[in-house]
Design a protein around this motif. Structure first.
Motif, PDB file in Angstrom:
ATOM      1  N   ASP A   1       0.868  -1.172   0.000  1.00 39.00           N
ATOM      2  CA  ASP A   1       0.000   0.000   0.000  1.00 39.00           C
ATOM      3  C   ASP A   1       0.904   1.220   0.000  1.00 39.00           C
ATOM      4  O   ASP A   1       1.398   1.640   1.046  1.00 39.00           O
ATOM      5  CB  ASP A   1      -0.921  -0.008   1.226  1.00 39.00           C
ATOM      6  CG  ASP A   1      -1.918   1.126   1.210  1.00 39.00           C
ATOM      7  OD1 ASP A   1      -1.701   2.123   0.477  1.00 39.00           O
ATOM      8  OD2 ASP A   1      -2.924   1.030   1.933  1.00 39.00           O
ATOM      9  N   MET A   2       1.143   1.762  -1.170  1.00 36.81           N
ATOM     10  CA  MET A   2       2.106   2.844  -1.309  1.00 36.81           C
ATOM     11  C   MET A   2       1.627   4.123  -0.625  1.00 36.81           C
ATOM     12  O   MET A   2       2.443   4.931  -0.212  1.00 36.81           O
ATOM     13  CB  MET A   2       2.403   3.109  -2.791  1.00 36.81           C
ATOM     14  CG  MET A   2       3.012   1.910  -3.522  1.00 36.81           C
ATOM     15  SD  MET A   2       4.498   1.248  -2.738  1.00 36.81           S
ATOM     16  CE  MET A   2       5.681   2.492  -3.154  1.00 36.81           C
ATOM     17  N   ASN A   3       0.314   4.313  -0.483  1.00 40.41           N
ATOM     18  CA  ASN A   3      -0.198   5.506   0.179  1.00 40.41           C
ATOM     19  C   ASN A   3      -0.055   5.409   1.694  1.00 40.41           C
ATOM     20  O   ASN A   3       0.446   6.316   2.335  1.00 40.41           O
ATOM     21  CB  ASN A   3      -1.664   5.743  -0.194  1.00 40.41           C
ATOM     22  CG  ASN A   3      -1.820   6.074  -1.659  1.00 40.41           C
ATOM     23  OD1 ASN A   3      -0.976   6.734  -2.252  1.00 40.41           O
ATOM     24  ND2 ASN A   3      -2.895   5.608  -2.258  1.00 40.41           N
ATOM     25  N   ALA A   4      -0.496   4.311   2.261  1.00 34.50           N
ATOM     26  CA  ALA A   4      -0.472   4.160   3.719  1.00 34.50           C
ATOM     27  C   ALA A   4       0.907   3.744   4.222  1.00 34.50           C
ATOM     28  O   ALA A   4       1.255   4.023   5.366  1.00 34.50           O
ATOM     29  CB  ALA A   4      -1.517   3.132   4.157  1.00 34.50           C
ATOM     30  N   GLY A   5       1.696   3.085   3.389  1.00 37.60           N
ATOM     31  CA  GLY A   5       2.967   2.527   3.834  1.00 37.60           C
ATOM     32  C   GLY A   5       4.125   3.494   3.897  1.00 37.60           C
ATOM     33  O   GLY A   5       5.151   3.188   4.499  1.00 37.60           O
ATOM     34  N   GLY A   6       4.004   4.627   3.256  1.00 40.60           N
ATOM     35  CA  GLY A   6       5.053   5.645   3.300  1.00 40.60           C
ATOM     36  C   GLY A   6       6.404   5.143   2.845  1.00 40.60           C
ATOM     37  O   GLY A   6       6.523   4.398   1.870  1.00 40.60           O
TER      38      GLY A   6
END
Length: 148
Positions: free
Chosen positions: A78-83
């Motif tokens: 999850d590129m958005n939540a995973g930073g």
């Protein structure tokens, strides 16, 4: 004993484990399988990174399986939540797949061992995270309003 599965009771047990596993546990299972597939690939290597002609196809199948697993791990990020963690993992996964492509031609044992070691470290980190996530207490409900 088939349980409706072509691979028997163990396959049914494994499928049940996959269907009921948490997301963290599934990631650990993917790492476990990638590590296992690399071990199988190494077993076909003789001295000097040589493979007997009749074993090249099997070696390649194991390497391709690892590439498929790494790709699945990439998709699951999850590129958005995973930073930054997701970005760093994506970079590692891209690197692994590039190296695996090279390994499919060079049959380089050292590269396989390096990737396998890296996957083991990532697997252990995910396993610890999954354990820690399981220890978090369930949210406390402040009561139920039965009046609507």
């Amino acid at each position: 004993m088939g349980y409706g599965q072509p691979y028997g009771a163990y396959g049914a047990y494994r499928d049940t484990g996959v269907k009921t596993a948490s997301q963290g546990k599934l990631v650990v299972m993917l790492y476990d399988e990638a590590i296992r597939q690399l071990s199988y690939a190494v077993s076909y290597l003789m001295g000097g990174n040589k493979i007997e002609a009749q074993n090249i196809e099997q070696f390649s199948k194991h390497i391709i399986k690892v590439q498929e697993i790494i790709t699945e791990l990439m998709i699951s990020l999850d590129m958005n939540a995973g930073g930054d963690i997701s970005k760093n993992l994506m970079s590692l996964y891209i690197y692994f797949n590039q190296e695996l492509m090279s390994i499919s031609i060079s049959h380089d044992r050292e590269k396989i061992t390096f990737i396998q070691d890296m996957l083991m470290q990532l697997r252990d980190a995910w396993a610890e995270a999954a354990i820690e996530a399981g220890r978090e207490p369930a949210p406390v409900m402040n009561g139920i309003d039965i009046n609507g």
